[in-house]
Design an enzyme around this catalytic site. Sequence first.
Site, PDB file in Angstrom:
ATOM      1  N   HIS A 168      -2.030 -15.390   3.575  1.00  0.00           N
ATOM      2  CA  HIS A 168      -2.350 -14.238   4.536  1.00  0.00           C
ATOM      3  C   HIS A 168      -3.401 -13.506   4.138  1.00  0.00           C
ATOM      4  CE1 HIS A 168       2.496 -13.887   4.218  1.00  0.00           C
ATOM      5  NE2 HIS A 168       1.809 -14.264   5.535  1.00  0.00           N
ATOM      6  N   CYS A 255       3.341  -7.632  -0.340  1.00  0.00           N
ATOM      7  CA  CYS A 255       4.294  -7.981   0.576  1.00  0.00           C
ATOM      8  C   CYS A 255       5.867  -7.543  -0.007  1.00  0.00           C
ATOM      9  CB  CYS A 255       4.341  -9.424   0.671  1.00  0.00           C
ATOM     10  SG  CYS A 255       3.914 -10.374  -0.790  1.00  0.00           S
TER      11      CYS A 255
HETATM   12  N1  GLY Z   1       7.018 -17.346   0.156  1.00  0.00           N
HETATM   13  C1  GLY Z   1       6.405 -16.223   0.761  1.00  0.00           C
HETATM   14  C2  GLY Z   1       5.936 -16.684   2.048  1.00  0.00           C
HETATM   15  O1  GLY Z   1       5.655 -17.845   2.053  1.00  0.00           O
HETATM   16  O2  GLY Z   1       5.896 -16.228   3.180  1.00  0.00           O
END
Ligand code: GLY
Length: 262
Positions: A168, A255
């Site tokens: 991300h 997150c």
């Molecule tokens: N484990 C977090 C993701 O890959 O979205």
Amino acid sequence: MIHRSYEFTHALCRAPARSVTEGLRASDRGDPDPDLFASQHAAYVDALRDAGCRVTVLGRDEAFPDSVFIEDPALVLNGVAIALRPGAPSRLGEAAALRPALKGHCRDVVDLETEGHVDGGDILCTDDRVLIGLSARTDAQGAEDLRPLVAAQGYRLEVLRTQPEILHFKTESALLDAQTVLATPALAASGAFAGLRVIETAPGEEASANAIRVNGVVMLAAGYPETADRLVRAGYEVVTLDMSQAALVDGGLSCMSLRYAL
Ligand code: GLY
């Protein structure tokens, strides 16, 4: 009241499911321990409260192993939630599962209508811009379909291309204040942060880039002393938190909460 991009009154979190042992990860370094994850999550929630947020912790959702990473299925701007469309098939249903809580806690909820995908982990908000990094989880179609929803809240959407190997955009970057980001040297070199001051993570400490500024403090994962020192020398108050269990499933500080101001 106008809130700046790092000023939050509220946060939504979700307790880690026991099924987090099935969470997605790019490389396997062992499963997280659900009990240890729960205690690290509780400390994280305490830190958000200490920073001035009213935190609601939603119950575990065993159907979604990655549901503790609540930032990925939604984005909140001006107190209005946008239910996103996560890019991993096992996470697609998280937005619908979260929607009732968004409805209960935010001013309004709108849905990202798209054939594409957007993960909240790819979105970094400044005071007036929403920077979105294309990734394996977020595609150009999803980003373009998000544009009018972001514009309706008074933000300008900028689509960025980042290096393909990152999960991300915010795996490798964090907003520190209205003019400053923390970023890995690789992401900084991509030119993603034109017009912003960049503090780079220290060599070998790239994983520390997934930090969060919450009101008066910067929360940083424990174990990155050189980067912590750079932030302190730049004038930030740093709080470190043990993120070892989230890290095993490619999760980090950003997150694990949806932070917003009402
Ligand atoms: N484990 C977090 C993701 O890959 O979205």
